[in-house]
Design an enzyme around this catalytic site. Structure first.
Site, PDB file in Angstrom:
ATOM      1  N   VAL A  15     -38.815 -13.205  -6.648  1.00 43.36           N
ATOM      2  CA  VAL A  15     -38.043 -14.386  -6.729  1.00 43.36           C
ATOM      3  C   VAL A  15     -38.546 -15.310  -7.972  1.00 43.36           C
ATOM      4  O   VAL A  15     -39.739 -15.600  -8.155  1.00 43.36           O
ATOM      5  CB  VAL A  15     -37.885 -15.314  -5.473  1.00 43.36           C
ATOM      6  N   ASP A  40     -31.804 -11.727  10.555  1.00 40.82           N
ATOM      7  CA  ASP A  40     -33.136 -12.005  10.209  1.00 40.82           C
ATOM      8  C   ASP A  40     -33.670 -13.182  10.173  1.00 40.82           C
ATOM      9  O   ASP A  40     -34.279 -13.822   9.111  1.00 40.82           O
ATOM     10  CB  ASP A  40     -33.737 -11.272   8.626  1.00 40.82           C
ATOM     11  N   GLY A  44     -37.517  -7.579  -3.366  1.00 41.87           N
ATOM     12  CA  GLY A  44     -37.009  -8.262  -4.567  1.00 41.87           C
ATOM     13  C   GLY A  44     -38.202  -9.494  -4.897  1.00 41.87           C
ATOM     14  O   GLY A  44     -38.657  -9.681  -3.950  1.00 41.87           O
ATOM     15  N   LYS A  75     -33.606 -14.023  -7.379  1.00 42.77           N
ATOM     16  CA  LYS A  75     -34.146 -12.661  -6.683  1.00 42.77           C
ATOM     17  C   LYS A  75     -33.510 -11.526  -7.625  1.00 42.77           C
ATOM     18  O   LYS A  75     -32.235 -11.364  -7.690  1.00 42.77           O
ATOM     19  CB  LYS A  75     -33.567 -12.712  -5.205  1.00 42.77           C
TER      20      LYS A  75
END
Length: 358
Positions: free
Chosen positions: A65, A179, A63, A79
């Site tokens: 931002v 992550d 996505g 987002k």
């Protein structure tokens, strides 16, 4: 059928009702709110001119931002999925997962979710806006890197450690981010570190094998995921170790991470040699020098190959908050990374209790 929810922001975590959960599963959940509890969907469209590219400040894995200023004057980051991304189940699942995680947890060093729209034709998340961007960007922009002095960098490391310890030890069941990277650590105007991007996060099920596909950013992924596919808190611990060295070095520590098992046999790699050269060496400030030696020693412990030999984030926080250890043997020029892999490093024995070597 579309579900419109008017939700007031409060201090305690927002719980998703059974009706809302059903709508979320069907892809029709629509919940946009601000501090007044008023529906702000049109405000979002107006503030971004219907998501015009002029307001785009970055593009991530699933996505783009946007920066938007609402009528109240509040600035937010949005987002949003685009075009064909709506047709990708993996992208949609990441958005739903992020909503689930962030509506159930609250911590000063975890990004705040102000609202979301999960609809088949419009899917976006609304966050607090971070003025300084990502840690990755700051470390690679000379003016910002110089602004990030040694004390601020140690504080950033502490912020990230506290947030991860909260996720691993204060949430029940534990949450694994999966992550952790410098791109997913944001900095606000005070240079406080905020963990973001929970699309890949997983809740650890004590009654499950927790096997999963490999997720994360190349260069930060724990080595055991390549052959076990089992996700647990020690995966985040490894990624944290990479981020710590990157914060101190000002660049990704690729060579150190790939050769860490050889450091015990390499006394020539000195701590002073890996510090970010854009900052003055702290040899004249014993307190700062001790702090740097401490955080690097913790990072090296977190990067151990075997997951069970790495400290927990709770143990890492204990070291960060505790005494910095014995005085350094002179200046940083005399301290090697091999030295920092031994004395004063927290390890994990068979009883999983912290043990500080003499």
């Amino acid at each position: 059928m579309n579900w419109c929810l008017f939700v007031s922001l409060c201090r305690r975590p927002m719980k998703i009702s059974s009706q809302e959960s059903k709508a979320l599963k069907n892809g029709d959940l629509f919940s946009i709110w601000n501090y007044d509890g008023r529906l702000a969907f049109q405000d979002i469209l107006d503030a971004t001119d219907n998501f015009d590219i002029r307001y785009c400040i970055g593009t991530g894995g699933y996505g783009s931002v946007y920066k938007a200023q609402l009528p109240s004057g509040k600035v937010v980051a949005i987002k949003k999925l685009h075009g064909l991304e709506y047709e990708e189940p993996a992208f949609v699942e990441c958005f739903r997962n992020e909503v689930k995680i962030l509506t159930e947890i609250r911590h000063k060093n975890i990004v705040k979710l102000h609202g979301f729209c999960l609809h088949r034709r419009s899917m976006f998340l609304v966050y607090e806006y971070m003025e300084k961007g990502s840690l990755f960007y700051a470390l690679r922009t000379d003016s910002l890197a110089v602004e990030l002095g040694w004390r601020k960098r140690v504080k950033i490391i502490q912020d990230v450690a506290f947030a991860l310890a909260y996720m691993h030890h204060d949430c029940n069941p534990p949450i694994v981010h999966r992550d952790i990277s410098s791109n997913n650590i944001l900095l606000n105007s005070s240079m406080d570190a905020i963990i973001s991007d929970f699309g890949a996060a997983r809740i650890v099920d004590p009654y499950s094998s927790n096997r999963t596909v490999v997720a994360g950013t190349r260069g930060y992924i724990a080595p055991e995921l390549a052959y076990t596919m089992v996700v647990n808190e020690k995966c985040d611990v490894f990624s944290f170790g990479v981020v710590v060295l990157e914060t101190i070095m000002g660049r990704h520590p690729e060579e150190i991470v790939s050769t860490i098992t050889l450091l015990r046999d390499c006394p020539s790699l000195m701590l002073n040699d890996v510090l970010d050269s854009r900052l003055s060496y702290p040899n004249n400030n014993q307190e700062v020098a001790q702090s740097l030696a401490l955080v690097v020693s913790i990072a090296l412990a977190c990067l151990r190959f075997h997951p069970n030999s790495r400290p927990t984030m709770e143990q890492a926080c204990g070291r960060l908050l505790g005494p910095v250890g014995s005085p350094l043997p002179g200046t940083l020029h005399l301290v090697s990374l091999r030295d920092l892999m031994n004395p004063g490093i927290c390890t994990v024995d068979n009883s999983r209790e912290i043990n500080v070597l003499p």
